[in-house]
Scaffold this motif. Sequence first.
Motif, PDB file in Angstrom:
ATOM      1  N   TYR A  17      -8.040  -5.517   1.525  1.00 60.84           N
ATOM      2  CA  TYR A  17      -9.152  -5.794   0.600  1.00 60.84           C
ATOM      3  C   TYR A  17     -10.486  -5.358   1.186  1.00 60.84           C
ATOM      4  N   LEU A  18     -10.685  -5.592   2.494  1.00 56.49           N
ATOM      5  CA  LEU A  18     -11.930  -5.163   3.124  1.00 56.49           C
ATOM      6  C   LEU A  18     -12.048  -3.634   3.134  1.00 56.49           C
ATOM      7  N   GLN A  19     -10.922  -2.944   3.349  1.00 55.69           N
ATOM      8  CA  GLN A  19     -10.946  -1.487   3.329  1.00 55.69           C
ATOM      9  C   GLN A  19     -11.296  -0.967   1.930  1.00 55.69           C
ATOM     10  N   LYS A  20     -10.762  -1.641   0.928  1.00 55.77           N
ATOM     11  CA  LYS A  20     -10.923  -1.164  -0.441  1.00 55.77           C
ATOM     12  C   LYS A  20     -12.265  -1.568  -1.052  1.00 55.77           C
ATOM     13  N   HIS A  21     -12.668  -2.831  -0.870  1.00 53.22           N
ATOM     14  CA  HIS A  21     -13.849  -3.352  -1.554  1.00 53.22           C
ATOM     15  C   HIS A  21     -15.048  -3.600  -0.643  1.00 53.22           C
ATOM     16  N   GLY A  22     -14.840  -3.671   0.649  1.00 51.44           N
ATOM     17  CA  GLY A  22     -15.944  -3.911   1.576  1.00 51.44           C
ATOM     18  C   GLY A  22     -16.499  -5.314   1.424  1.00 51.44           C
ATOM     19  N   LEU A  48     -10.970 -12.250  11.625  1.00 52.33           N
ATOM     20  CA  LEU A  48     -11.177 -10.810  11.775  1.00 52.33           C
ATOM     21  C   LEU A  48     -12.467 -10.504  12.538  1.00 52.33           C
ATOM     22  N   ARG A  49     -13.522 -11.281  12.268  1.00 48.93           N
ATOM     23  CA  ARG A  49     -14.802 -11.068  12.946  1.00 48.93           C
ATOM     24  C   ARG A  49     -14.674 -11.349  14.441  1.00 48.93           C
ATOM     25  N   LYS A  50     -14.029 -12.457  14.793  1.00 44.39           N
ATOM     26  CA  LYS A  50     -13.867 -12.802  16.209  1.00 44.39           C
ATOM     27  C   LYS A  50     -13.000 -11.784  16.936  1.00 44.39           C
ATOM     28  N   ALA A  64     -10.306   3.525   7.878  1.00 46.30           N
ATOM     29  CA  ALA A  64      -8.994   4.139   8.057  1.00 46.30           C
ATOM     30  C   ALA A  64      -8.021   3.180   8.746  1.00 46.30           C
ATOM     31  N   THR A  65      -8.496   2.503   9.809  1.00 47.84           N
ATOM     32  CA  THR A  65      -7.608   1.597  10.548  1.00 47.84           C
ATOM     33  C   THR A  65      -7.792   0.146  10.136  1.00 47.84           C
ATOM     34  N   GLY A  66      -8.923  -0.174   9.541  1.00 47.81           N
ATOM     35  CA  GLY A  66      -9.190  -1.560   9.156  1.00 47.81           C
ATOM     36  C   GLY A  66      -9.670  -2.413  10.306  1.00 47.81           C
TER      37      GLY A  66
END
Length: 142
Positions: A17-22, A48-50, A64-66
């Motif tokens: 979802y982060l790759q697709k929608h940011g 994910l942030r940590k 590309a890698t996420g």
Amino acid sequence: MSSSVHATTRLRRATRYLQKHGEEALRPRFVNESWRRAAVSGREAAILRKAAVREGSYGAFDPATGRGWDPLWDKPGKTASIRPPKETKRERTRESRAQRIEQLLEQADEKIETYRKAQQEKKPEPGIETLFKKMMKGPGNK
């Protein structure tokens, strides 16, 4: 880097979802006059942030890698910090206990010496008077 499984492989859906929608994946949406929850939950985003901070990819997101984290995605006004584990009280106070023991060991010889002198002074002086008192008490009493 740790030997455990990376957060992007554990949270594939959130990464996708982060790759697709940011940034939009982190925000709730108002659709058809009702609110829809964010595609990526706050807990997943924090993991994910940590992970990005730990591996040094914080500041840039690679679609590309996420992997990585864009600082614009952070909630305003929140400053997250990675603190060391609290540990047990025994582990936290180990240094002060060691210093205290070392100080007590420095005084130990003096204390032992004064104790031995005190014990020696308690004993009666040897002589005929002490021997007579012992004999008067009898064989069963000491």
